[in-house]
Write a protein that holds these residues in place. Structure first.
Motif, PDB file in Angstrom:
ATOM      1  N   ARG A   1      12.924   5.463   1.509  1.00 28.77           N
ATOM      2  CA  ARG A   1      14.455   4.735   1.113  1.00 28.77           C
ATOM      3  C   ARG A   1      15.553   5.782   1.496  1.00 28.77           C
ATOM      4  O   ARG A   1      16.517   5.587   1.632  1.00 28.77           O
ATOM      5  CB  ARG A   1      14.336   4.232  -0.137  1.00 28.77           C
ATOM      6  CG  ARG A   1      13.491   2.854  -0.407  1.00 28.77           C
ATOM      7  CD  ARG A   1      13.546   2.392  -1.900  1.00 28.77           C
ATOM      8  NE  ARG A   1      12.751   1.167  -1.819  1.00 28.77           N
ATOM      9  CZ  ARG A   1      13.083   0.021  -1.903  1.00 28.77           C
ATOM     10  NH1 ARG A   1      14.475  -0.336  -1.646  1.00 28.77           N
ATOM     11  NH2 ARG A   1      12.302  -1.039  -2.245  1.00 28.77           N
ATOM     12  N   LYS A   2      15.096   7.135   0.837  1.00 29.02           N
ATOM     13  CA  LYS A   2      16.187   8.122   0.922  1.00 29.02           C
ATOM     14  C   LYS A   2      16.505   8.488   2.640  1.00 29.02           C
ATOM     15  O   LYS A   2      17.630   8.449   2.948  1.00 29.02           O
ATOM     16  CB  LYS A   2      15.764   9.361   0.354  1.00 29.02           C
ATOM     17  CG  LYS A   2      16.818  10.514   0.390  1.00 29.02           C
ATOM     18  CD  LYS A   2      16.087  11.709  -0.266  1.00 29.02           C
ATOM     19  CE  LYS A   2      17.203  12.737  -0.115  1.00 29.02           C
ATOM     20  NZ  LYS A   2      16.775  14.129  -0.158  1.00 29.02           N
ATOM     21  N   ALA A   3      15.566   8.501   3.376  1.00 25.52           N
ATOM     22  CA  ALA A   3      15.505   8.609   4.673  1.00 25.52           C
ATOM     23  C   ALA A   3      16.437   7.438   5.434  1.00 25.52           C
ATOM     24  O   ALA A   3      17.111   7.861   6.425  1.00 25.52           O
ATOM     25  CB  ALA A   3      14.265   8.941   5.459  1.00 25.52           C
ATOM     26  N   LEU A   4      16.097   6.387   4.989  1.00 21.34           N
ATOM     27  CA  LEU A   4      16.750   5.234   5.685  1.00 21.34           C
ATOM     28  C   LEU A   4      18.230   5.213   5.066  1.00 21.34           C
ATOM     29  O   LEU A   4      19.111   4.795   6.081  1.00 21.34           O
ATOM     30  CB  LEU A   4      15.989   3.654   5.174  1.00 21.34           C
ATOM     31  CG  LEU A   4      14.823   3.450   5.722  1.00 21.34           C
ATOM     32  CD1 LEU A   4      14.017   2.366   4.999  1.00 21.34           C
ATOM     33  CD2 LEU A   4      14.802   3.216   7.148  1.00 21.34           C
TER      34      LEU A   4
ATOM     35  N   GLY B   1       0.885  -1.074   0.052  1.00 18.45           N
ATOM     36  CA  GLY B   1       0.099  -0.112  -0.217  1.00 18.45           C
ATOM     37  C   GLY B   1       0.891   1.319   0.000  1.00 18.45           C
ATOM     38  O   GLY B   1       0.335   2.410   0.004  1.00 18.45           O
ATOM     39  N   ILE B   2       2.002   1.159   0.103  1.00 18.28           N
ATOM     40  CA  ILE B   2       3.016   2.498  -0.042  1.00 18.28           C
ATOM     41  C   ILE B   2       3.082   2.972  -1.385  1.00 18.28           C
ATOM     42  O   ILE B   2       3.155   2.098  -2.237  1.00 18.28           O
ATOM     43  CB  ILE B   2       4.313   2.176   0.561  1.00 18.28           C
ATOM     44  CG1 ILE B   2       5.160   3.488   0.956  1.00 18.28           C
ATOM     45  CG2 ILE B   2       5.216   1.052  -0.049  1.00 18.28           C
ATOM     46  CD1 ILE B   2       6.135   3.408   1.690  1.00 18.28           C
ATOM     47  N   THR B   3       2.999   4.169  -1.455  1.00 14.62           N
ATOM     48  CA  THR B   3       3.143   4.846  -3.028  1.00 14.62           C
ATOM     49  C   THR B   3       4.506   4.978  -3.448  1.00 14.62           C
ATOM     50  O   THR B   3       5.332   4.722  -2.567  1.00 14.62           O
ATOM     51  CB  THR B   3       2.546   6.231  -3.271  1.00 14.62           C
ATOM     52  OG1 THR B   3       3.154   7.054  -2.352  1.00 14.62           O
ATOM     53  CG2 THR B   3       1.066   6.066  -2.574  1.00 14.62           C
ATOM     54  N   VAL B   4       4.733   4.756  -4.515  1.00  8.76           N
ATOM     55  CA  VAL B   4       6.245   5.052  -5.307  1.00  8.76           C
ATOM     56  C   VAL B   4       6.844   6.212  -4.530  1.00  8.76           C
ATOM     57  O   VAL B   4       8.132   6.138  -4.133  1.00  8.76           O
ATOM     58  CB  VAL B   4       6.168   5.097  -6.523  1.00  8.76           C
ATOM     59  CG1 VAL B   4       7.798   5.329  -7.069  1.00  8.76           C
ATOM     60  CG2 VAL B   4       5.759   3.641  -7.158  1.00  8.76           C
ATOM     61  N   GLU B   5       5.932   7.346  -4.583  1.00 11.10           N
ATOM     62  CA  GLU B   5       6.714   8.534  -3.838  1.00 11.10           C
ATOM     63  C   GLU B   5       7.004   8.354  -2.369  1.00 11.10           C
ATOM     64  O   GLU B   5       8.176   8.737  -2.336  1.00 11.10           O
ATOM     65  CB  GLU B   5       5.729   9.777  -4.221  1.00 11.10           C
ATOM     66  CG  GLU B   5       6.238  11.169  -3.686  1.00 11.10           C
ATOM     67  CD  GLU B   5       5.083  12.127  -3.799  1.00 11.10           C
ATOM     68  OE1 GLU B   5       5.340  13.238  -3.086  1.00 11.10           O
ATOM     69  OE2 GLU B   5       4.016  12.076  -4.264  1.00 11.10           O
ATOM     70  N   ASP B   6       6.043   7.914  -1.566  1.00  9.10           N
ATOM     71  CA  ASP B   6       6.535   7.537  -0.368  1.00  9.10           C
ATOM     72  C   ASP B   6       7.528   6.469  -0.169  1.00  9.10           C
ATOM     73  O   ASP B   6       8.520   6.664   0.701  1.00  9.10           O
ATOM     74  CB  ASP B   6       5.324   7.104   0.504  1.00  9.10           C
ATOM     75  CG  ASP B   6       4.197   8.129   0.739  1.00  9.10           C
ATOM     76  OD1 ASP B   6       4.625   9.421   0.664  1.00  9.10           O
ATOM     77  OD2 ASP B   6       3.022   7.857   0.854  1.00  9.10           O
TER      78      ASP B   6
END
Length: 180
Positions: free
Chosen positions: A44-47, A34-39
């Motif tokens: 992934r960037k934050a991780l 259910g996670i969008t590509v944008e989210d």
């Protein structure tokens, strides 16, 4: 029956994942449905910025890697669309970032995690996410160390100030009888 080269590739993937899990202080398994590509891109960037490896991998391969490192209990959480986030050095980082996204996205959820080689439930992962950052903890420690020192300094200054006020009064009193 898969070919020998495919089996060797899968074994290499499992060995690599097992090595990452073994050498990390903590990790988190999530259901990313259910996670969008944008989210997902933002997450992934934050991780990455937090020094966390995030991988979407077949549950069977993740399960085998968990078996190799002695965390077979983790396999019960590997159903559906799962991903694993593995900390490189900061045990709190994956929990903090993933909890933030789990709160934003209703269908994205934390399933379990591991901490120092032990499988932990979602409650422990959430508590781990609430721990303040290293910098905040250091600042609190330094503040608690400085506080008694400041108290002592203020008390000593008050004694010095009191003695400073008393000295002129004593001198004036000592001079007064001599004049009379």
């Amino acid at each position: 029956m898969p070919s020998k080269s495919i089996l060797e590739q899968k074994q290499a993937v499992v060995a690599d994942l097992a090595e990452k899990i073994k050498n990390s202080p903590a990790g988190v398994v999530v259901n990313y449905q259910g996670i969008t590509v944008e989210d997902d891109t933002k997450m992934r960037k934050a991780l990455r910025e937090a020094g966390v490896s995030y991988m979407v991998m077949k549950n069977s391969l993740t399960g085998r890697a968990c078996d190799e490192v002695g965390m077979s209990d983790m396999k019960q959480y590997l159903t559906g669309m799962t991903a694993i986030a593995i900390a490189s050095d900061n045990a709190v980082a994956p929990a903090k970032v993933l909890k933030e996204y789990a709160e934003k996205i209703e269908s994205f959820q934390i399933l379990a995690g591991y901490l120092d080689g032990e499988v932990v439930g979602v409650e422990t992962v959430n508590r781990l996410a609430e721990i303040p950052s290293k910098e905040v903890l250091i600042a609190k420690l330094l503040g608690s160390i400085k506080s008694p020192l400041y108290g002592l300094a203020y008390a000593l200054q008050a004694v010095v100030d009191k003695d400073g006020e008393a000295a002129p009064a004593e001198e004036a009193a000592a001079e007064a009888p001599a004049e009379a």
